[in-house]
Design an enzyme around this catalytic site. Structure first.
Site, PDB file in Angstrom:
ATOM      1  N   HIS A   1      18.284   9.903  47.407  1.00  0.00           N
ATOM      2  CA  HIS A   1      18.132   9.271  48.634  1.00  0.00           C
ATOM      3  C   HIS A   1      18.662   7.744  48.687  1.00  0.00           C
ATOM      4  O   HIS A   1      18.036   6.891  47.999  1.00  0.00           O
ATOM      5  CB  HIS A   1      16.404   8.999  49.141  1.00  0.00           C
ATOM      6  CG  HIS A   1      16.648   8.371  50.392  1.00  0.00           C
ATOM      7  ND1 HIS A   1      15.542   8.771  51.377  1.00  0.00           N
ATOM      8  CD2 HIS A   1      17.221   7.651  51.344  1.00  0.00           C
ATOM      9  CE1 HIS A   1      15.560   8.194  52.408  1.00  0.00           C
ATOM     10  NE2 HIS A   1      16.534   7.367  52.602  1.00  0.00           N
TER      11      HIS A   1
ATOM     12  N   HIS B   1      22.183   5.034  50.275  1.00  0.00           N
ATOM     13  CA  HIS B   1      22.920   4.477  51.301  1.00  0.00           C
ATOM     14  C   HIS B   1      24.027   3.878  50.791  1.00  0.00           C
ATOM     15  O   HIS B   1      23.810   2.670  50.223  1.00  0.00           O
ATOM     16  CB  HIS B   1      22.286   3.617  52.425  1.00  0.00           C
ATOM     17  CG  HIS B   1      20.959   4.346  52.827  1.00  0.00           C
ATOM     18  ND1 HIS B   1      20.856   4.870  54.064  1.00  0.00           N
ATOM     19  CD2 HIS B   1      19.429   4.221  52.419  1.00  0.00           C
ATOM     20  CE1 HIS B   1      19.605   5.209  54.458  1.00  0.00           C
ATOM     21  NE2 HIS B   1      18.639   4.990  53.414  1.00  0.00           N
TER      22      HIS B   1
ATOM     23  N   HIS C   1      13.463  11.848  57.613  1.00  0.00           N
ATOM     24  CA  HIS C   1      12.639  10.513  57.900  1.00  0.00           C
ATOM     25  C   HIS C   1      11.645  10.591  58.773  1.00  0.00           C
ATOM     26  O   HIS C   1      12.137  11.013  60.060  1.00  0.00           O
ATOM     27  CB  HIS C   1      13.760   9.265  58.247  1.00  0.00           C
ATOM     28  CG  HIS C   1      12.888   8.074  58.624  1.00  0.00           C
ATOM     29  ND1 HIS C   1      13.081   6.666  57.800  1.00  0.00           N
ATOM     30  CD2 HIS C   1      12.478   7.622  59.829  1.00  0.00           C
ATOM     31  CE1 HIS C   1      12.705   6.011  58.410  1.00  0.00           C
ATOM     32  NE2 HIS C   1      12.223   6.377  59.794  1.00  0.00           N
TER      33      HIS C   1
ATOM     34  N   ASP D   1      15.812   5.082  47.975  1.00  0.00           N
ATOM     35  CA  ASP D   1      15.927   4.613  49.250  1.00  0.00           C
ATOM     36  C   ASP D   1      17.013   3.314  49.149  1.00  0.00           C
ATOM     37  O   ASP D   1      16.793   2.427  49.990  1.00  0.00           O
ATOM     38  CB  ASP D   1      14.993   4.503  50.101  1.00  0.00           C
ATOM     39  CG  ASP D   1      15.468   3.979  51.468  1.00  0.00           C
ATOM     40  OD1 ASP D   1      16.615   4.536  52.095  1.00  0.00           O
ATOM     41  OD2 ASP D   1      14.047   3.843  52.307  1.00  0.00           O
TER      42      ASP D   1
ATOM     43  N   HIS E   1      22.165  -4.479  52.655  1.00  0.00           N
ATOM     44  CA  HIS E   1      22.534  -5.254  53.695  1.00  0.00           C
ATOM     45  C   HIS E   1      23.245  -6.520  53.059  1.00  0.00           C
ATOM     46  O   HIS E   1      23.019  -7.034  52.129  1.00  0.00           O
ATOM     47  CB  HIS E   1      21.199  -5.691  54.533  1.00  0.00           C
ATOM     48  CG  HIS E   1      20.668  -4.513  55.256  1.00  0.00           C
ATOM     49  ND1 HIS E   1      21.235  -3.618  56.130  1.00  0.00           N
ATOM     50  CD2 HIS E   1      19.497  -3.698  54.886  1.00  0.00           C
ATOM     51  CE1 HIS E   1      20.550  -2.789  56.414  1.00  0.00           C
ATOM     52  NE2 HIS E   1      19.731  -2.853  55.781  1.00  0.00           N
TER      53      HIS E   1
ATOM     54  N   PHE F   1      15.981  -3.238  58.360  1.00  0.00           N
ATOM     55  CA  PHE F   1      15.087  -2.532  57.314  1.00  0.00           C
ATOM     56  C   PHE F   1      15.904  -2.307  56.301  1.00  0.00           C
ATOM     57  O   PHE F   1      17.212  -2.116  56.330  1.00  0.00           O
ATOM     58  CB  PHE F   1      14.381  -1.357  57.880  1.00  0.00           C
ATOM     59  CG  PHE F   1      13.513  -1.432  58.965  1.00  0.00           C
ATOM     60  CD1 PHE F   1      11.924  -2.011  58.703  1.00  0.00           C
ATOM     61  CD2 PHE F   1      13.651  -1.337  60.293  1.00  0.00           C
ATOM     62  CE1 PHE F   1      11.256  -2.130  59.725  1.00  0.00           C
ATOM     63  CE2 PHE F   1      12.786  -1.311  61.477  1.00  0.00           C
ATOM     64  CZ  PHE F   1      11.524  -1.796  61.064  1.00  0.00           C
ATOM     65  N   GLY F   2      15.555  -2.316  54.824  1.00  0.00           N
ATOM     66  CA  GLY F   2      15.940  -1.705  53.768  1.00  0.00           C
ATOM     67  C   GLY F   2      16.095  -2.901  52.705  1.00  0.00           C
ATOM     68  O   GLY F   2      16.224  -4.195  52.753  1.00  0.00           O
TER      69      GLY F   2
END
Length: 430
Positions: free
Chosen positions: A58, A60, A177, A303, A307, A321-322
């Site tokens: 998981h 990004h 999710h 996860d 950003h 978020f993140g």
């Protein structure tokens, strides 16, 4: 090209043993206490830990469409630095990999730019909008790792059931999710002490757990493998535990930050502590730890969600978020739980290697002879202070800035090729 790793150690049945590895043609040829052979290249690990390359199901990578946050090149370099050799990329890109042409284009970009193995997810619905289901069969043929709408919970039960039936027919996994939008109420942190203290809207536990409860019953009816992303609440752990006892094919992951932090760590309006699901209560945190230890939660996944600096300077209400996680996951977990709490080092390595691989039937995460030569050499003794500006990821958004940790990967090998290397004495490598 052949490669030998000399003078390493590995953990077997709770004790360190000497370990040397011969790699040929991208695979592990031999594992023994001593390998008396020659190779094109030799690395002297100088008594450091040798582990299978980590597997993260998981993350990004943001590309295409979010290259200001991360790219395939920078994200996979961050993975290599963190000891990860296989990563599974979520589909919240623009365009979304919801069509075979888009997925084919993405795979070509991965082949060109990635320094570790990248397995891309496809979305469940077109543009992740929850309105129209994608063509599972064509995306499967194009190489979709699994199917998920990632940061958007599939709101309609009928749509999720139909997706699970298609996934089951193709022997694929539906990954979710879990979040019921009608219960989120524009929340930005956990609904509890932190939301009251900072006077910001909170996300209640049930927003997650009711979706999981719905989905495990759908998975049972569809005979589908269902995997839950980033579990965060005690109720979710209970539902997953009960589902497993009932024989439903459900698996689940937990993140390092949900194991290491809770809502009390959110001291101020700091978006570096904003993630979804949010940091929950101490009780929830303990339930996650207990769930991992008893096997309810199957593996650890970062996860990793980078950003831009500008985005994360907009406060809890307005920032996305993140947080980033690939480069700091193992050192933080090792320092806090193995050194600090007496957890098994062998168990921690398994939660990051063989266990995620087993969940998705991947041939990775082991040091077995004949397996792909995906390895990481780890310095367990040197303590370093995390400096977010030193991260190779484009995203510097970590809540662990200035935390001290041990357990730093110093060499990462994918398919027999060195993709990350640091702090080795040059005389030790020939």
């Amino acid at each position: 090209m052949s490669l030998i790793i000399k003078n390493a150690k590995r953990v077997e049945d709770g004790v360190f043993v000497n370990c040397e590895v011969l790699i040929k043609k991208g695979r592990i040829e031999k594992v023994a206490e001593t390998v008396n052979e020659t190779a094109d290249q030799t690395i002297d690990a100088e008594g450091q830990l040798l582990a299978p390359g980590f597997v993260d199901v998981h993350i990004h990578l943001r590309e295409p469409g979010g290259e200001a946050k991360e790219t395939i090149a920078t994200g996979t370099r961050a993975a290599a630095k963190g000891g990860f050799t296989t990563v599974c990329a979520m589909p919240n890109t623009r365009p979304v990999p919801d069509h075979e042409d888009t997925l084919n284009t993405l795979n070509k970009k991965i082949e060109k730019d990635a320094v570790v193995r990248v397995l891309p997810y496809a979305s469940i619905t077109t543009r992740q909008l929850g309105k129209e289901m994608v063509d599972f069969e064509s995306l499967n043929e194009a190489g979709a790792f699994a199917f998920t709408d990632d940061g958007v919970g599939v709101q309609e039960a009928g749509m999720m059931y139909e997706a699970m039936l298609e996934a089951s027919r193709l022997n694929k996994t539906v990954v979710a999710h879990c979040e019921d939008n009608s219960l989120v109420n524009n929340g930005v942190v956990h609904e509890g002490d932190v939301s009251r203290r900072l006077s910001v809207p909170g996300i209640p536990n049930i927003a997650e757990s009711v979706h999981i409860a719905r989905d495990v019953l759908l998975a049972e009816a569809a005979n589908c493998h269902y995997h839950v992303c980033h579990v965060s609440t005690k109720e979710s752990v209970r539902v997953i535990r009960d589902a497993k006892k009932a024989g439903i094919h459900v698996t689940a992951e937990v993140t390092p930050h949900h194991l290491l932090l809770n809502e009390d760590d959110v001291k101020e309006d700091d978006a570096f502590f904003k993630m979804n699901p949010p940091l929950r209560s101490k009780e929830d945190q303990q339930a996650l730890i207990d769930g991992l230890l008893d096997g309810t939660l199957d593996c650890i996944a970062t996860d990793h969600a980078p950003h831009t600096e500008e985005e994360k300077q907009s406060g809890l209400i307005h920032s996305p978020f993140g947080i980033t996680g690939l480069e700091t996951a193992f050192p933080l977990l090792y320092t806090h739980f193995v050194e600090g709490k007496g957890w098994s080092l062998e168990g921690l390595v398994e939660w990051l290697t063989v266990k995620p691989s087993r969940v998705f039937n991947l041939p990775y995460g082991t040091l077995d002879e004949g397996a792909p030569a995906d390895l990481t050499v780890i310095n367990l003794t040197e303590e370093r202070t995390i400096n977010r500006m030193d991260l190779v990821s484009k995203g510097k958004n970590t809540p662990f800035h200035e935390k001290k940790a041990k357990g730093w990967p110093v060499v990462t090998i994918v398919n027999g090729e060195i993709v990350w290397e640091e702090n080795l004495n040059e005389a030790a490598r020939t």
